[in-house]
Each structure stands twice: as C-alpha cells, then as structure tokens.
Design a protein around this motif. Structure first.
Motif, PDB file in Angstrom:
ATOM      1  N   ASP A 146       0.655   3.635   7.455  1.00 46.62           N
ATOM      2  CA  ASP A 146       1.422   3.889   8.429  1.00 46.62           C
ATOM      3  C   ASP A 146       0.672   5.483   8.494  1.00 46.62           C
ATOM      4  O   ASP A 146       1.229   6.453   8.172  1.00 46.62           O
ATOM      5  CB  ASP A 146       2.115   4.068   8.678  1.00 46.62           C
ATOM      6  CG  ASP A 146       3.377   4.568  10.564  1.00 46.62           C
ATOM      7  OD1 ASP A 146       2.063   4.425  11.135  1.00 46.62           O
ATOM      8  OD2 ASP A 146       4.428   4.813  10.345  1.00 46.62           O
ATOM      9  N   PRO A 147      -1.017   5.565   8.757  1.00 51.60           N
ATOM     10  CA  PRO A 147      -1.187   5.708   8.954  1.00 51.60           C
ATOM     11  C   PRO A 147      -1.130   6.893   9.822  1.00 51.60           C
ATOM     12  O   PRO A 147      -1.429   8.141  10.205  1.00 51.60           O
ATOM     13  CB  PRO A 147      -3.260   5.794   9.713  1.00 51.60           C
ATOM     14  CG  PRO A 147      -3.013   4.306   8.789  1.00 51.60           C
ATOM     15  CD  PRO A 147      -1.669   4.152   8.984  1.00 51.60           C
ATOM     16  N   THR A 148       0.278   6.897  10.882  1.00 53.00           N
ATOM     17  CA  THR A 148       0.444   7.929  12.085  1.00 53.00           C
ATOM     18  C   THR A 148       0.870   9.038  11.107  1.00 53.00           C
ATOM     19  O   THR A 148       1.015  10.043  11.773  1.00 53.00           O
ATOM     20  CB  THR A 148       1.933   7.164  12.544  1.00 53.00           C
ATOM     21  OG1 THR A 148       1.509   6.316  12.660  1.00 53.00           O
ATOM     22  CG2 THR A 148       2.497   7.980  13.557  1.00 53.00           C
ATOM     23  N   TYR A 149       1.239   8.621  10.149  1.00 53.51           N
ATOM     24  CA  TYR A 149       2.086  10.072   8.872  1.00 53.51           C
ATOM     25  C   TYR A 149       0.233  10.962   9.255  1.00 53.51           C
ATOM     26  O   TYR A 149       1.454  12.830   8.916  1.00 53.51           O
ATOM     27  CB  TYR A 149       2.428  10.286   7.678  1.00 53.51           C
ATOM     28  CG  TYR A 149       3.363   8.816   7.463  1.00 53.51           C
ATOM     29  CD1 TYR A 149       4.474   9.636   7.630  1.00 53.51           C
ATOM     30  CD2 TYR A 149       3.634   7.243   6.915  1.00 53.51           C
ATOM     31  CE1 TYR A 149       5.681   8.894   7.096  1.00 53.51           C
ATOM     32  CE2 TYR A 149       4.164   6.720   7.083  1.00 53.51           C
ATOM     33  CZ  TYR A 149       5.955   7.204   7.273  1.00 53.51           C
ATOM     34  OH  TYR A 149       6.786   6.322   6.440  1.00 53.51           O
ATOM     35  N   ARG A 195      -9.621   6.959  -5.207  1.00 53.79           N
ATOM     36  CA  ARG A 195      -9.880   6.610  -4.227  1.00 53.79           C
ATOM     37  C   ARG A 195      -9.497   4.550  -4.563  1.00 53.79           C
ATOM     38  O   ARG A 195      -8.540   4.077  -3.983  1.00 53.79           O
ATOM     39  CB  ARG A 195     -11.489   5.674  -4.036  1.00 53.79           C
ATOM     40  CG  ARG A 195     -11.778   4.941  -2.784  1.00 53.79           C
ATOM     41  CD  ARG A 195     -12.959   4.514  -2.901  1.00 53.79           C
ATOM     42  NE  ARG A 195     -13.944   4.368  -4.376  1.00 53.79           N
ATOM     43  CZ  ARG A 195     -14.855   4.271  -4.713  1.00 53.79           C
ATOM     44  NH1 ARG A 195     -15.739   4.877  -3.880  1.00 53.79           N
ATOM     45  NH2 ARG A 195     -15.128   3.899  -6.196  1.00 53.79           N
ATOM     46  N   ASP A 196     -10.127   4.542  -6.108  1.00 56.22           N
ATOM     47  CA  ASP A 196      -9.963   3.201  -6.131  1.00 56.22           C
ATOM     48  C   ASP A 196      -7.865   3.365  -6.855  1.00 56.22           C
ATOM     49  O   ASP A 196      -7.689   1.675  -6.710  1.00 56.22           O
ATOM     50  CB  ASP A 196     -10.167   2.854  -7.671  1.00 56.22           C
ATOM     51  CG  ASP A 196     -12.140   2.651  -7.007  1.00 56.22           C
ATOM     52  OD1 ASP A 196     -12.278   2.563  -5.924  1.00 56.22           O
ATOM     53  OD2 ASP A 196     -12.716   2.287  -8.316  1.00 56.22           O
ATOM     54  N   GLN A 197      -7.633   4.442  -7.265  1.00 52.49           N
ATOM     55  CA  GLN A 197      -5.772   4.293  -7.353  1.00 52.49           C
ATOM     56  C   GLN A 197      -5.903   4.240  -5.796  1.00 52.49           C
ATOM     57  O   GLN A 197      -4.088   3.290  -6.190  1.00 52.49           O
ATOM     58  CB  GLN A 197      -5.721   5.389  -8.281  1.00 52.49           C
ATOM     59  CG  GLN A 197      -6.144   5.239  -9.433  1.00 52.49           C
ATOM     60  CD  GLN A 197      -5.837   4.581 -10.095  1.00 52.49           C
ATOM     61  OE1 GLN A 197      -4.029   4.469 -10.190  1.00 52.49           O
ATOM     62  NE2 GLN A 197      -5.858   4.267 -11.728  1.00 52.49           N
ATOM     63  N   LEU A 198      -5.739   4.993  -5.000  1.00 53.68           N
ATOM     64  CA  LEU A 198      -4.891   3.977  -3.757  1.00 53.68           C
ATOM     65  C   LEU A 198      -5.361   3.118  -3.223  1.00 53.68           C
ATOM     66  O   LEU A 198      -3.931   2.582  -2.380  1.00 53.68           O
ATOM     67  CB  LEU A 198      -5.902   5.584  -2.634  1.00 53.68           C
ATOM     68  CG  LEU A 198      -4.830   6.965  -3.100  1.00 53.68           C
ATOM     69  CD1 LEU A 198      -5.986   8.082  -1.783  1.00 53.68           C
ATOM     70  CD2 LEU A 198      -3.773   7.333  -2.665  1.00 53.68           C
ATOM     71  N   LEU A 199      -6.284   2.936  -3.135  1.00 52.99           N
ATOM     72  CA  LEU A 199      -6.692   1.315  -2.829  1.00 52.99           C
ATOM     73  C   LEU A 199      -6.093   0.412  -3.141  1.00 52.99           C
ATOM     74  O   LEU A 199      -6.088  -1.075  -4.023  1.00 52.99           O
ATOM     75  CB  LEU A 199      -7.671   1.009  -2.850  1.00 52.99           C
ATOM     76  CG  LEU A 199      -8.421   1.516  -1.362  1.00 52.99           C
ATOM     77  CD1 LEU A 199     -10.343   1.339  -0.592  1.00 52.99           C
ATOM     78  CD2 LEU A 199      -7.591   1.789  -0.078  1.00 52.99           C
ATOM     79  N   PRO A 224       0.678  -1.300  -0.706  1.00 51.51           N
ATOM     80  CA  PRO A 224       0.072  -0.103   0.043  1.00 51.51           C
ATOM     81  C   PRO A 224       0.871   1.227  -0.087  1.00 51.51           C
ATOM     82  O   PRO A 224       1.978   1.376   0.444  1.00 51.51           O
ATOM     83  CB  PRO A 224      -0.997  -0.138   1.173  1.00 51.51           C
ATOM     84  CG  PRO A 224      -0.160  -1.520   2.092  1.00 51.51           C
ATOM     85  CD  PRO A 224       1.174  -1.661   1.388  1.00 51.51           C
ATOM     86  N   VAL A 225       0.288   2.065  -0.034  1.00 50.41           N
ATOM     87  CA  VAL A 225       0.948   3.444  -0.323  1.00 50.41           C
ATOM     88  C   VAL A 225       1.368   3.880   0.888  1.00 50.41           C
ATOM     89  O   VAL A 225       0.606   3.536   2.394  1.00 50.41           O
ATOM     90  CB  VAL A 225      -0.635   4.514  -0.486  1.00 50.41           C
ATOM     91  CG1 VAL A 225       0.249   6.227  -0.895  1.00 50.41           C
ATOM     92  CG2 VAL A 225      -0.370   4.439  -2.192  1.00 50.41           C
TER      93      VAL A 225
END
Lengths: 207, 207, 207
Positions: free
Chosen positions: A62-65, C48-52, A56-57
């Motif tokens: 890591d949603p801490t960012y 959204r779809d690109q990020l996921l 994943p991106v």
C-alpha cells in the motif's frame, strides 16, 4: 487489522515529520526531505516485515504510506521555519511516533501469533529502528541511545505490557492502546520530569 | 546442526559482551546495554539468514539466543567497572566472537549446500556485520575497518579454509573448527604481534 | 533480462571502484578494499532484492558480480596513487554508477510488474543505498545527503521517467536508457554547473 493500519499510518505520519525536521537541520532540498521522511517513517516497519517474512512489505502493498510521508515532508519544508525550536518539536513528535510505532509493531506480531518475546521485540524494533536510521544517516548520535533518557526502555515496557495483556483480551485493541500509552508516558516522563534508569558509571567514586 | 548451534550460541554470547562493553563506554542504562548487546550478538547472523531466506530467522525460531545476550548485558552492567581496561577486553573478546561467528556463518551456508564463494561470504558477513553495526550505531569508526589490522582478512582466510576443506570431510566439524582457529590466530596475531597486510599509501615517497 | 543484467554489471563495476577509492582514502589493506567495494557495489541491489523478496539475491544467484567488484578493488589498490584527485574521480564515477544503478533497479521492478510508484522507489533505493552504506560505514556524511546537490532528486527524476515511459514501449530498453541518461544529466549538471533545487533555509533574513 484496522487498528494496526491506523497505528501504522499514525507512526508513519509522525515519524515522517521528525525525518523532515532532521532534514531541515541538515539543510537538504525538498527531495532530500522526502527521502529522509520516508526512511524514518517506514524504516522500522520494514525491518519488522523483513524479519517476519511478510510479503509484500507494508508500503509495497500500500504505497499510500509513502504518499503520506512525502506530503508531510512538503509541509515541513514549507513551514518548519515558523517553529520556535525545531529540536524541541523533533523530540516530542518522536515520542508520539515511538509510542504508536511500538504498538503497531507489537500488533503485527500478535496478528501472526508470534510468541510473547517476539511480540515485544517487534514492538521495540518497529519503534526504535526508523529513528535510529534517521540519526545514523545524518551522522548524529541516535536519540535511541541518548544517555540518561528512557527510550528503548519505554519501548520495552510498552511492548511487554501488550504481550502481557494479549492473553486476557479477545481483540487486540486494549493491549495495543495500553502499549502506546505506557510507552508514551514513560518517554514523556523522561523528557519532562527527567525519569531515568541508573546509567553505567565506569569509575565509582572512591572514598 | 548441533555444532552450528553451539557456534551460534558462543558467538552470540561473546558478541553480546562486546556490545555491552561498548554500551558501558557510552554510559547507557541497563536496557540500552541489552539493546546494544542483542544488536551486536544477532546482527551478523540476521543478515546472513535474510540473505539466505532462512525462515524464521534463527533468534525468532529460538529466542533463547536473546535471553543469553540480555543476561550477558546484565552481567557486564554489574561488573564492567572491575575491568582494568575495557577497551582491551573489548578487542580481545571481539576476536573470539569473530572467530566463532565466521565458523557459524560458513556452517549455515554449508548446511544449505551453497557454492564455496557463498560459504566464504556468509562466514565473513556473519562475523563482521554484528560488530560493524555495533560501532556504526554508537558513532565510532568500526573495528572492522581499523587501518593496519587483520579483521576482514582474518575472516576471509578462515572462511576460505572452511570452503576448501568442505569437500574432503563428511561432517562439517573439522572444516568449521579449522575455520574458527584460523580466523582467531590471524586476528590475534594481528593484535599481539602486529601482523598486517600492506595498506594503501596514497603518496609513495619520491627519491 | 539481458539489459537489466548489463546495467547491474555496469553499476556493480563502477560502484565497486568508488568503494575502493573510499577505502584508499581510509588507507585500508587489500581485503578492506574488496570488502568496501563489494558492500558499495551490491548494497543497493541487495536491499532491492530483499524488499521484493527475490530469492536468491542477485549476487548469490551469480557470484560473478562479486568477482567483478573484487577485481576492481585490486586494480584501484594498485593504481589509485596515479590519480591526480581521488575525490574528483570518486564523485564523477559515483554519478555514472548512480545512473546505471537507478535504471537497473527500476528495470527489476518493471520485470516483476510492480506499480509505477514501486518502480520509482526501487530505482531510487538501488541507486542511492550502496553509496549511502559506503559513506556511513567509514563515518562520512553521505554524498546522497550533500547539501545543495542533486542526488536523490536526480535518481527520482530518472526513475520517474522510466515509470512514465513504461506503458508506451513493448521492451524496457527505451525507458531504462532514458532513465540512466536523465539521472546522469541531472547529477552531472549539478556537479558541473551547480544545478540545484532550493534548499531549506531555517532563518530567512529579515529586512
């Protein structure tokens, strides 16, 4: 990986502050501050990760960012009125964020064994795109394209430095720190001493 | 694949020149020229590749595209002052770039056996998005949305032509060349003869 | 999945109408209407779809979405002059589109078992990004960032509601409908009653 995470965190934090400062100039509310802070903070790295098909991106992994960026937005919301010149703070913080983000972008590409030209480009994209989106979204001429200043040029030189040194060192530490320093020195020299490359002049004076 | 590569190279080259011309109007330095040239040149194709999950993106697979775009930026930086009207050159070169980029985008989708509607859309996206980003980044109203001109319409017609012909030919050569010609003829006719579709009028004259 | 598809269709339809209304204010032709309608309608969901890393993107998997958006553009092209205030219609339709799009975005993330913070973000991105691109492309200050209105804040609250309720219900129906209602109530309250969060004031009055 640790150094790259550190650079990513530093660039996220400082870019978030610049995004929040732009939000303060646009007189947004707190959620608007957080939105613009997050967009600026993770924008460049997101494009880098999408282009390299990193799944994943980084901020989904890591949603801490995003917590860091949002916290920075809250702090700026509460304290920005104490700054004497928000524009000045914005420009100088942006120069630090640029320097670490270029190094972070180049580092990710190096860790994935990309060709030198891709290392350079990922450095430039990570460094420049977050700030570009921040400025475009609020309808300002991007800092990136400000006439007569080193910005993309600074990012290019720093990233090229990292790509050149990459083959000569086992660990990425020296290339990436050199990259950040080189980028910042050029950008800061441009801001403080007016260093610049010749700009295009459409009509040269005729004698 | 060879024809698609050729179309991609041609559109990268000509879009890069338009990006550099916009950079000259914004009086950027040489690195700014290269940045805007590369953004314009590979922007549309990058969105196309991301949407189709092509890995790697075409200019990461073959960085020669960026070398071509940067070389074009250098040439424009050194010679643009010789042009009588940079705006005129920009608009006409943009029409050529549009035509080949639409064909390149449609060709990539056809090579991946996408449905006709996706072929049309990838043609339109590849053709229109690079120029759109170029104009948005420098804060101008995009050429794409210029009132009373065929632009998206030309891209649509050309791409639809390719999608229609696709089933009738073994190789993509005829559909893609037809696509490029059709797109260019419509765009050029709009520029030179003022061809246009009816535009929206909010308040029709009352008798 | 059916509920998410329904929400996606509803947001695509209503966002398409807002895109076409913006096209009418910019006096584009019919293809320009369809282009801006499609960009607005599928823009947020595409990011959204690109990020996921959803492959294929929802409108490539099912091009009916684009047919719906284009049909809406045609209807608006033919009928928008009958509206007494297109700006008013635009703003209110945008509020409905926002509400369903936030729910659709949160729903997709929930269906992929993402962490609550990612559910919230995907809701916000799906809701806000289409309208943001619509406004940036035509060179207007984005509705999203309009000072003194709840917009991103409404999206955030709605998406957070969905994330909170997610663990307490087997099916996503209740969380997603709550999300849409909450988002719309806040946005509508902001438009009609002037609800807002405190905005940043750079220089507090000194006594």
């Amino acid at each position: 990986m640790t150094l790259i995470s550190l650079l990513d965190y530093a660039s996220v934090l400082v870019f978030a502050i610049t995004g929040a400062l732009v939000a303060s100039r646009a007189q947004l509310d707190l959620v608007g501050f957080a939105f613009l802070a997050c967009l600026t903070a993770v924008g460049g790295g997101t494009i880098r990760d999408q282009l390299l098909h990193r799944d994943p991106v980084f901020w989904i992994a890591d949603p801490t960012y995003l917590a860091v960026a949002s916290a920075a937005a809250v702090v700026v919301f509460l304290t920005a009125h104490r700054l004497e010149s928000r524009m000045r703070a914005l420009i100088w913080l942006d120069s630090f964020a640029l320097a670490v983000a270029v190094a972070a972008g180049a580092g990710v590409a190096m860790a994935r064994d990309q060709a030198p030209v891709i290392v350079i480009l990922m450095g430039m994209i990570t460094g420049c795109m977050g700030g570009l989106m921040r400025d475009v979204v609020v309808g300002q001429v991007p800092l990136v394209l400000k006439q007569g200043e080193l910005y993309v040029s600074a990012a290019f030189t720093g990233a090229a430095g990292a790509a050149l040194l990459e083959g000569h060192f086992e660990s990425p530490t020296v290339p990436l720190l050199t990259c950040a320093c080189l980028t910042w020195i050029l950008r800061a020299g441009s801001l403080h001493f007016g260093w610049h490359l010749p700009v295009y002049k459409s009509t040269p004076p005729k004698s």
